[in-house]
Write an enzyme that holds these catalytic residues in place. Structure first.
Site, PDB file in Angstrom:
ATOM      1  N   HIS A 135      -2.110  -4.083   5.027  1.00  0.00           N
ATOM      2  CA  HIS A 135      -1.866  -3.635   6.409  1.00  0.00           C
ATOM      3  C   HIS A 135      -3.190  -3.311   7.088  1.00  0.00           C
ATOM      4  O   HIS A 135      -4.136  -2.847   6.440  1.00  0.00           O
ATOM      5  CB  HIS A 135      -0.937  -2.416   6.423  1.00  0.00           C
ATOM      6  CG  HIS A 135      -1.543  -1.174   5.849  1.00  0.00           C
ATOM      7  ND1 HIS A 135      -2.038  -0.149   6.629  1.00  0.00           N
ATOM      8  CD2 HIS A 135      -1.777  -0.797   4.565  1.00  0.00           C
ATOM      9  CE1 HIS A 135      -2.520   0.805   5.842  1.00  0.00           C
ATOM     10  NE2 HIS A 135      -2.388   0.430   4.587  1.00  0.00           N
ATOM     11  N   CYS A 155      -5.986   0.075   6.963  1.00  0.00           N
ATOM     12  CA  CYS A 155      -5.777   0.572   5.595  1.00  0.00           C
ATOM     13  C   CYS A 155      -6.939   1.501   5.199  1.00  0.00           C
ATOM     14  O   CYS A 155      -8.099   1.079   5.182  1.00  0.00           O
ATOM     15  CB  CYS A 155      -5.681  -0.601   4.621  1.00  0.00           C
ATOM     16  SG  CYS A 155      -5.384  -0.078   2.913  1.00  0.00           S
ATOM     17  N   ASP A 211       0.360   3.751   1.756  1.00  0.00           N
ATOM     18  CA  ASP A 211       0.296   4.302   3.112  1.00  0.00           C
ATOM     19  C   ASP A 211       1.707   4.624   3.631  1.00  0.00           C
ATOM     20  O   ASP A 211       2.598   3.777   3.576  1.00  0.00           O
ATOM     21  CB  ASP A 211      -0.388   3.274   4.030  1.00  0.00           C
ATOM     22  CG  ASP A 211      -0.737   3.851   5.386  1.00  0.00           C
ATOM     23  OD1 ASP A 211       0.188   4.295   6.101  1.00  0.00           O
ATOM     24  OD2 ASP A 211      -1.922   3.847   5.742  1.00  0.00           O
ATOM     25  N   CYS A 213       0.845  -1.196   0.000  1.00  0.00           N
ATOM     26  CA  CYS A 213       0.000   0.000   0.000  1.00  0.00           C
ATOM     27  C   CYS A 213       0.885   1.254   0.000  1.00  0.00           C
ATOM     28  O   CYS A 213       2.003   1.239   0.498  1.00  0.00           O
ATOM     29  CB  CYS A 213      -0.904   0.001   1.228  1.00  0.00           C
ATOM     30  SG  CYS A 213      -2.085   1.384   1.237  1.00  0.00           S
ATOM     31  N   ARG A 247       2.923   4.755   6.451  1.00  0.00           N
ATOM     32  CA  ARG A 247       3.412   4.003   7.615  1.00  0.00           C
ATOM     33  C   ARG A 247       3.977   2.645   7.251  1.00  0.00           C
ATOM     34  O   ARG A 247       4.564   1.952   8.076  1.00  0.00           O
ATOM     35  CB  ARG A 247       2.265   3.815   8.627  1.00  0.00           C
ATOM     36  CG  ARG A 247       1.692   5.121   9.143  1.00  0.00           C
ATOM     37  CD  ARG A 247       0.370   4.903   9.835  1.00  0.00           C
ATOM     38  NE  ARG A 247      -0.667   4.432   8.910  1.00  0.00           N
ATOM     39  CZ  ARG A 247      -1.909   4.131   9.259  1.00  0.00           C
ATOM     40  NH1 ARG A 247      -2.266   4.226  10.521  1.00  0.00           N
ATOM     41  NH2 ARG A 247      -2.779   3.715   8.364  1.00  0.00           N
TER      42      ARG A 247
HETATM   43 CO    CO Z   1      -3.447   1.138   2.981  1.00  0.00          CO
END
Ligand code: CO
Length: 208
Positions: free
Chosen positions: A97, A100, A43, A41, A45
């Site tokens: 994750h 998400c 993302d 992803c 993090r």
């Molecule tokens: Co995500």
């Protein structure tokens, strides 16, 4: 954030690398032979190399919202093809994750404009597993489960590609489904039975 810091960080990073290995960048400049393809992803993090403790040159990376492998997405398909057929990676990792945002958005009723088409792919995963998901009462658990099922379905999507089918037969390429837990930092192997999935879907998706 002061964007100048990024350049300062870069200078320190170069110094650190050279202190350990004086010809580090000379080697890096010669080319890449990664053994892993990571699809994760976007993302901020979930950091790919960092969470696996790997460095430059070790992993070929593709990231998008909710770690999707969509057959009509020429970006993702090009990455898969290049990594599997030309770089000849031995492992393909799909890493989802918990928490998400993409998966969360697909569970809600909202018109998100240009994102609708992308999120529809995740809604399709929900529809395929509707009975299991609707039987989960706790919203948080349902959300976590959809993250996991989405990873599994993206692994299945990988197996539908000719590149993966060919590499599996020729050199035993493996596809893995993982979830990163942002609350603990732990990487969880969903232990997807690759051989079983391959057997099941080859009946319909056999290409090569
Ligand atoms: Co995500």
């Amino acid at each position: 954030m002061d964007i100048d810091n990024v350049f300062k960080n870069n200078e320190s990073w170069i110094k650190e690398k050279l202190a350990i290995e004086p010809d580090y960048f000379e080697k890096l400049g010669k080319g890449q032979t990664p053994e892993l393809l990571y699809i994760g992803c976007s993302d901020s993090r979930v950091t790919a190399e960092d969470l696996m403790g790997l460095g430059p040159g070790e992993v070929f990376v593709h990231r998008n919202i909710a770690n999707m492998v969509v057959g009509t997405d020429s970006n993702c398909m090009s990455v898969v093809n290049y990594a599997v057929t030309h770089l000849k990676v031995d492992h393909v990792l799909v890493c989802g994750h918990y928490a998400c945002g993409g998966v969360k958005a697909a569970m809600e009723s909202a018109d998100l404009g240009v994102l609708n088409g992308w999120l529809r792919n995740i809604r399709d995963v929900y529809r395929m597993h509707k009975d299991e998901l609707n039987a989960i009462e706790c919203e948080e658990k349902k959300y976590d489960r959809l993250v996991e099922l989405n990873v599994k379905e993206q692994c299945v999507n990988l197996i539908k590609t000719a590149a993966v089918q060919k590499a599996y037969r020729e050199r035993g390429l493996k596809v893995h489904g993982w979830v990163f837990d942002v609350h603990t930092g732990k990487l969880i192997d969903l232990k997807i039975d690759f051989d079983k999935y391959l057997k099941d879907i080859m009946e319909i998706y056999h290409l090569d």
